[in-house]
Design a protein around this motif. Structure first.
Motif, PDB file in Angstrom:
ATOM      1  N   ASN A  55       2.222  18.367  48.486  1.00 53.60           N
ATOM      2  CA  ASN A  55       2.426  19.869  48.560  1.00 53.60           C
ATOM      3  C   ASN A  55       1.605  20.920  47.559  1.00 53.60           C
ATOM      4  N   ARG A  56       1.095  21.815  47.638  1.00 53.62           N
ATOM      5  CA  ARG A  56      -0.218  22.507  47.266  1.00 53.62           C
ATOM      6  C   ARG A  56       0.076  23.113  46.138  1.00 53.62           C
ATOM      7  N   LYS A 106      -3.828  21.148  44.723  1.00 58.28           N
ATOM      8  CA  LYS A 106      -4.985  22.536  44.154  1.00 58.28           C
ATOM      9  C   LYS A 106      -5.192  21.267  43.271  1.00 58.28           C
ATOM     10  N   LYS A 107      -4.359  21.087  42.046  1.00 57.07           N
ATOM     11  CA  LYS A 107      -4.682  20.121  41.014  1.00 57.07           C
ATOM     12  C   LYS A 107      -5.952  18.769  41.324  1.00 57.07           C
ATOM     13  N   LEU A 108      -5.061  17.823  42.425  1.00 56.41           N
ATOM     14  CA  LEU A 108      -6.668  17.300  42.513  1.00 56.41           C
ATOM     15  C   LEU A 108      -7.351  17.839  43.210  1.00 56.41           C
ATOM     16  N   SER A 138       9.419  11.038  56.940  1.00 52.79           N
ATOM     17  CA  SER A 138       8.360  11.264  57.939  1.00 52.79           C
ATOM     18  C   SER A 138       8.187  12.798  56.507  1.00 52.79           C
ATOM     19  N   ASP A 139       7.195  13.281  56.720  1.00 54.70           N
ATOM     20  CA  ASP A 139       7.017  14.032  55.332  1.00 54.70           C
ATOM     21  C   ASP A 139       6.164  15.047  55.414  1.00 54.70           C
ATOM     22  N   SER A 140       6.686  16.036  54.999  1.00 55.34           N
ATOM     23  CA  SER A 140       5.687  17.467  55.286  1.00 55.34           C
ATOM     24  C   SER A 140       4.566  17.155  54.495  1.00 55.34           C
ATOM     25  N   GLU A 141       2.922  17.393  54.500  1.00 57.88           N
ATOM     26  CA  GLU A 141       2.620  17.507  53.218  1.00 57.88           C
ATOM     27  C   GLU A 141       1.522  17.718  53.552  1.00 57.88           C
TER      28      GLU A 141
END
Length: 182
Positions: free
Chosen positions: A89-90, A94-96, A127-130
């Motif tokens: 996720n977002r 952002k953290k990484l 199936s995943d949203s990434e």
């Protein structure tokens, strides 16, 4: 004969372009090596446009422009790579991304939303949203970057895939070098 053949081919090509817009580009690009219009000038069912081919050859020439370089030609740059890492996720992205840049493991990280990943995991197709991180860094930092991603990622097996940068903007590649640690 060549004139009527050329007219028939042009009419057919125009009709094909209207139905399938990509066909025109494919036809021109698939015939770039042909030097004249004749019965032997057909490949993939397309004829070349004589006035367009020299222009395309000049646009797609393998010669580098003055604003780009090959990596080995400049001591102001270092061998560089682009690394792909997917995140769930977002917020995780952002953290990484922030930790990677703060540690000077990369000059820049792009976060691309809306990636749909289909993969096999534990015997099942998933199936995943990434989100996709596109990381620009030195080749010499790949091992350290991979260790950092593995230590700070939510996944058991995070994706870390590196592709070489073989050339590009001299100023950008200098900036990449200067923005990362040795």
């Amino acid at each position: 004969m060549a004139s009527s053949l050329s007219t028939r081919v042009s009419s057919a090509l125009i009709r094909s372009r209207r139905s399938f817009p990509f066909i025109g580009a494919f036809c021109v690009l698939s015939t770039l090596s042909i030097s004249s219009l004749s019965s032997s000038s057909f490949r993939s069912g397309c004829a070349q446009s004589l006035s367009v081919v020299p222009l395309l050859r000049s646009k797609f020439s393998s010669k580098a422009s003055s604003s780009s370089i090959k990596m080995e030609e400049s001591s102001k740059t270092v061998p560089s790579i682009v690394v792909y890492v997917t995140v769930p996720n977002r917020e995780a992205g952002k953290k990484l991304a922030n930790s990677i840049v703060q540690e000077k493991l990369a000059a820049c990280v792009n976060i691309v939303p809306g990636v749909e990943s289909v993969y096999e995991w534990e015997g099942k197709v998933q199936s995943d949203s990434e989100e996709l991180l596109i990381i620009k860094t030195r080749q010499s930092l790949l091992e350290s970057l991979t260790e950092h991603v593995n230590a700070n990622h939510e996944y058991d097996v995070p994706e870390v895939i590196a592709l070489p940068i073989t050339g590009g903007s001299d100023k950008y590649l200098e900036w990449l070098k200067n923005s990362t640690r040795n």
